[in-house]
Design a protein around this motif. Structure first.
Motif: not given
Length: 167
Positions: A93-94, A131-134, A145-146, A152-153
């Protein structure tokens, strides 16, 4: 069966550059000097970049989790090297503009009663943004949901983009 715009293959049944989940590889290494370097060297000269990395050590071994720019080829390299790997899906997710962007991501997931079990930053910056990886308990619901909340995915294709093409 044709391939292209007329394809009736369900989005959820295909895997490729624009699949919305990112593939994380977890490997177990002995807790010895140089072990991580040996893994990183396996990607040298392949054109594959390590896009995110997390290392957690224990007494006897280290758990190395990472994302690469080409997951299919990355898996082949790891398998050929004889390393035991675990493959899992994460959400990329950005982070949005403004103060406390991670707080906004966490709040959106909490409102949907989704638990984050792992998170770490991407080393590469798809679209030039952090961005992060979750990892979450229900990846499909979390992505929905996001997306509905305007985030932004990041897709596998975003990790595979050549960083020099916009220079």
């Amino acid at each position: 069966m044709s391939i292209g715009d007329d394809s009736t293959t369900a989005f959820e049944t295909i895997r490729g550059r624009n699949f919305p989940a990112l593939r994380q590889f977890t490997i177990f290494l002995e807790n010895r000097v140089g072990q991580l370097l040996e893994v990183v060297k396996r990607f040298e000269g392949t054109g594959i970049r390590i896009c995110a990395l997390s290392v957690s050590d224990a007494a006897e071994c280290a758990f190395v989790r990472f994302l690469v720019s080409d997951a299919d080829r990355g898996r082949e390299i790891l398998e050929r090297s004889g390393l035991a790997i675990i493959e899992t899906d994460l959400i990329g997710v950005e982070l949005p503009e403004g103060p406390q962007p991670l707080l906004r991501v966490c709040s959106a997931l909490l409102q949907a009663e989704l638990n984050i079990t792992q998170a770490y930053p991407l080393i590469v910056r798809p679209n030039g943004k952090p961005a992060v990886a979750i990892m979450v308990e229900n990846i499909e619901f979390a992505m929905q949901t996001l997306h509905e909340k305007g985030f932004t995915i990041i897709t596998e294709g975003d990790l595979n983009d050549d960083p020099t093409k916009n220079q």
